[in-house]
Motif scaffolding. Structure first.
Motif, PDB file in Angstrom:
ATOM      1  N   GLY A   1      -2.607 -20.542  72.778  1.00 23.58           N
ATOM      2  CA  GLY A   1      -3.405 -19.882  71.754  1.00 23.58           C
ATOM      3  C   GLY A   1      -4.269 -18.827  72.426  1.00 23.58           C
ATOM      4  N   HIS A   2      -5.598 -18.913  72.231  1.00 26.21           N
ATOM      5  CA  HIS A   2      -6.507 -17.944  72.840  1.00 26.21           C
ATOM      6  C   HIS A   2      -7.134 -18.487  74.119  1.00 26.21           C
ATOM      7  CE1 HIS A   2      -6.063 -16.082  68.970  1.00 26.21           C
ATOM      8  NE2 HIS A   2      -6.593 -17.124  68.363  1.00 26.21           N
TER       9      HIS A   2
ATOM     10  N   GLY B   1     -10.238 -26.066  79.279  1.00 23.14           N
ATOM     11  CA  GLY B   1     -11.685 -25.992  79.156  1.00 23.14           C
ATOM     12  C   GLY B   1     -12.433 -26.595  80.336  1.00 23.14           C
ATOM     13  N   PRO B   2     -13.758 -26.788  80.163  1.00 22.15           N
ATOM     14  CA  PRO B   2     -14.479 -26.591  78.906  1.00 22.15           C
ATOM     15  C   PRO B   2     -14.559 -25.114  78.516  1.00 22.15           C
ATOM     16  CG  PRO B   2     -15.973 -27.330  80.658  1.00 22.15           C
ATOM     17  CD  PRO B   2     -14.600 -27.302  81.228  1.00 22.15           C
ATOM     18  N   VAL B   3     -14.371 -24.854  77.212  1.00 28.43           N
ATOM     19  CA  VAL B   3     -14.381 -23.506  76.672  1.00 28.43           C
ATOM     20  C   VAL B   3     -15.075 -23.561  75.304  1.00 28.43           C
ATOM     21  CG1 VAL B   3     -12.091 -23.821  75.634  1.00 28.43           C
ATOM     22  CG2 VAL B   3     -12.894 -21.520  76.135  1.00 28.43           C
ATOM     23  N   PRO B   4     -15.940 -22.550  75.019  1.00 29.44           N
ATOM     24  CA  PRO B   4     -16.635 -22.601  73.726  1.00 29.44           C
ATOM     25  C   PRO B   4     -15.696 -22.287  72.556  1.00 29.44           C
ATOM     26  CG  PRO B   4     -17.235 -20.620  74.941  1.00 29.44           C
ATOM     27  CD  PRO B   4     -16.384 -21.441  75.857  1.00 29.44           C
ATOM     28  N   VAL B   5     -15.828 -23.058  71.491  1.00 33.95           N
ATOM     29  CA  VAL B   5     -15.057 -22.805  70.267  1.00 33.95           C
ATOM     30  C   VAL B   5     -16.021 -22.802  69.083  1.00 33.95           C
ATOM     31  CG1 VAL B   5     -12.957 -23.877  71.180  1.00 33.95           C
ATOM     32  CG2 VAL B   5     -14.569 -25.266  69.867  1.00 33.95           C
TER      33      VAL B   5
ATOM     34  N   GLY C   1     -12.408 -21.119  64.866  1.00 30.65           N
ATOM     35  CA  GLY C   1     -11.598 -20.473  65.901  1.00 30.65           C
ATOM     36  C   GLY C   1     -11.731 -21.171  67.239  1.00 30.65           C
ATOM     37  N   GLY C   2     -10.655 -21.190  67.978  1.00 32.01           N
ATOM     38  CA  GLY C   2     -10.648 -21.822  69.287  1.00 32.01           C
ATOM     39  C   GLY C   2      -9.203 -22.069  69.635  1.00 32.01           C
ATOM     40  N   VAL C   3      -8.838 -23.324  69.611  1.00 27.49           N
ATOM     41  CA  VAL C   3      -7.426 -23.641  69.776  1.00 27.49           C
ATOM     42  C   VAL C   3      -6.794 -23.516  68.404  1.00 27.49           C
ATOM     43  CG1 VAL C   3      -5.772 -25.387  70.408  1.00 27.49           C
ATOM     44  CG2 VAL C   3      -7.913 -25.212  71.624  1.00 27.49           C
ATOM     45  N   ASP C   4      -6.036 -22.481  68.214  1.00 32.72           N
ATOM     46  CA  ASP C   4      -5.382 -22.289  66.921  1.00 32.72           C
ATOM     47  C   ASP C   4      -3.900 -22.194  67.183  1.00 32.72           C
ATOM     48  OD1 ASP C   4      -7.824 -22.053  65.408  1.00 32.72           O
ATOM     49  OD2 ASP C   4      -8.103 -20.149  66.449  1.00 32.72           O
TER      50      ASP C   4
END
Ligand code: MN
Length: 316
Positions: free
Chosen positions: A37-38, A63-67, A71-74
């Motif tokens: 995804g992104h 991650g850790p990654v901000p979502v 939106g985030g893992v789509d």
């Protein structure tokens, strides 16, 4: 959270050219950075020199990654064959939807396990509610010949068994560790364990008939036989024949241990398919793209369906 396997990850042929070492060993290799995804992920398995650890054939650490709420893992609807997806979060929330009608938010400490068998499709979405860091893993388990042509299924386990260790707590996702056994489905003899470690040395009991590997999710973990600590972005392959593993940390750390009896056969992994032959993959590609709703029941999702690319051996 499931990322497709590309030919940059492994060539699209089934091979057992590199067999696991029969004795305890430590081989630390770097994960590949891939895109799901992104979000960038560390892909610890498969590797060109190692396709499986037990039946585990795919390990993505994200991650850790901000979502955000929306939106985030789509990851829109996409198909799988021949595998279980195992989703485990350290932080965050993800909404799983599949063609069986499952609609399940997963949170830290819980397990989502989807069985593809001859075919299933699913989507992984933002929850519409959670904002913050997302951190977790998605793993694939290759199904054996006895079940890989069977029906799809989905399980959610809100509670999993724990085992107290010297300086930490093990959560058993799949299989058994000591006296703690997970209720999750497994079609082969395998184990998957989250290790929440406190400073000190912790001895983890292992089954000598299994091969094992360690992926560090947070921090640095020292084990005998390595030049330096194992960190996120590494896969530490441990071989077979161990009845225990000593792990030393100097700060609170998190790691994932996977293992199992060496898998029964080579697997062919391409895109979201785990198969044995190119013909099986080609049939799945056509059944998804045409589409054949009897094989891949449609998924209700706010995201667009992801068409399957053509396999490299069918391009000309
Ligand atoms: Mn998937």
């Amino acid at each position: 959270m499931s990322g497709p396997v590309r030919t940059e990850d492994v060539p699209a042929v089934a091979t057992d050219a590199i067999r696991p070492a029969p004795n305890p060993t430590v081989v630390v290799t770097d994960s590949r950075t891939s895109q799901v995804g992104h979000v960038a992920v560390r892909r610890a398995l498969p590797q060109r020199t190692r396709r499986t650890v037990g039946a585990w054939c795919f390990v993505d650490h994200m991650g850790p990654v901000p979502v955000t709420e929306d939106g985030g893992v789509d990851i829109g609807p996409h198909p799988h064959i021949g595998l279980h997806t195992v989703t485990w979060l350290v932080a965050g929330e993800v909404l799983h939807r599949d063609g069986l009608g499952s609609e399940q938010v997963i949170r830290p400490g819980q397990l989502n396990l989807m069985t593809a068998g001859h075919g299933v499709a699913h989507a992984e979405e933002a929850t519409g509610r959670y904002r913050g860091d997302l951190h977790g893993v998605q793993l694939w388990v290759a199904q054996p010949e006895t079940t890989r042509h069977g029906p799809p299924a989905f399980e959610h386990h809100a509670e999993l068994p724990h085992l107290d260790l010297d300086h930490g707590v093990a959560t058993v996702l799949v299989g058994a560790l000591g006296a703690a056994a997970s209720p999750a489905r497994r079609d082969t003899d395998l184990v998957g364990v989250d290790l929440d470690l406190r400073p000190g040395t912790t001895v983890v009991p292992l089954q000598p008939g299994h091969e094992h590997a360690l992926v560090v999710l947070d921090g640095a973990v020292a084990l005998a036989g390595t030049a330096g600590p194992v960190r996120p972005g590494h896969l530490a392959y441990l071989g077979e024949g161990r009845d225990e593993l000593a792990l030393t940390v100097t700060a609170p750390e998190r790691a994932l241990l996977v293992g199992g009896e060496p898998f029964e056969s080579p697997v062919l992994m391409w895109w979201n398919y785990v198969a044995r032959t190119q013909g099986e993959v080609g049939a799945a590609v056509r059944a998804w793209n045409d589409p054949d709703d009897a094989r891949f029941a449609p998924v209700t999702s706010r995201l667009d369906r992801i068409p399957s690319p053509s396999p490299p051996w069918e391009r000309w």
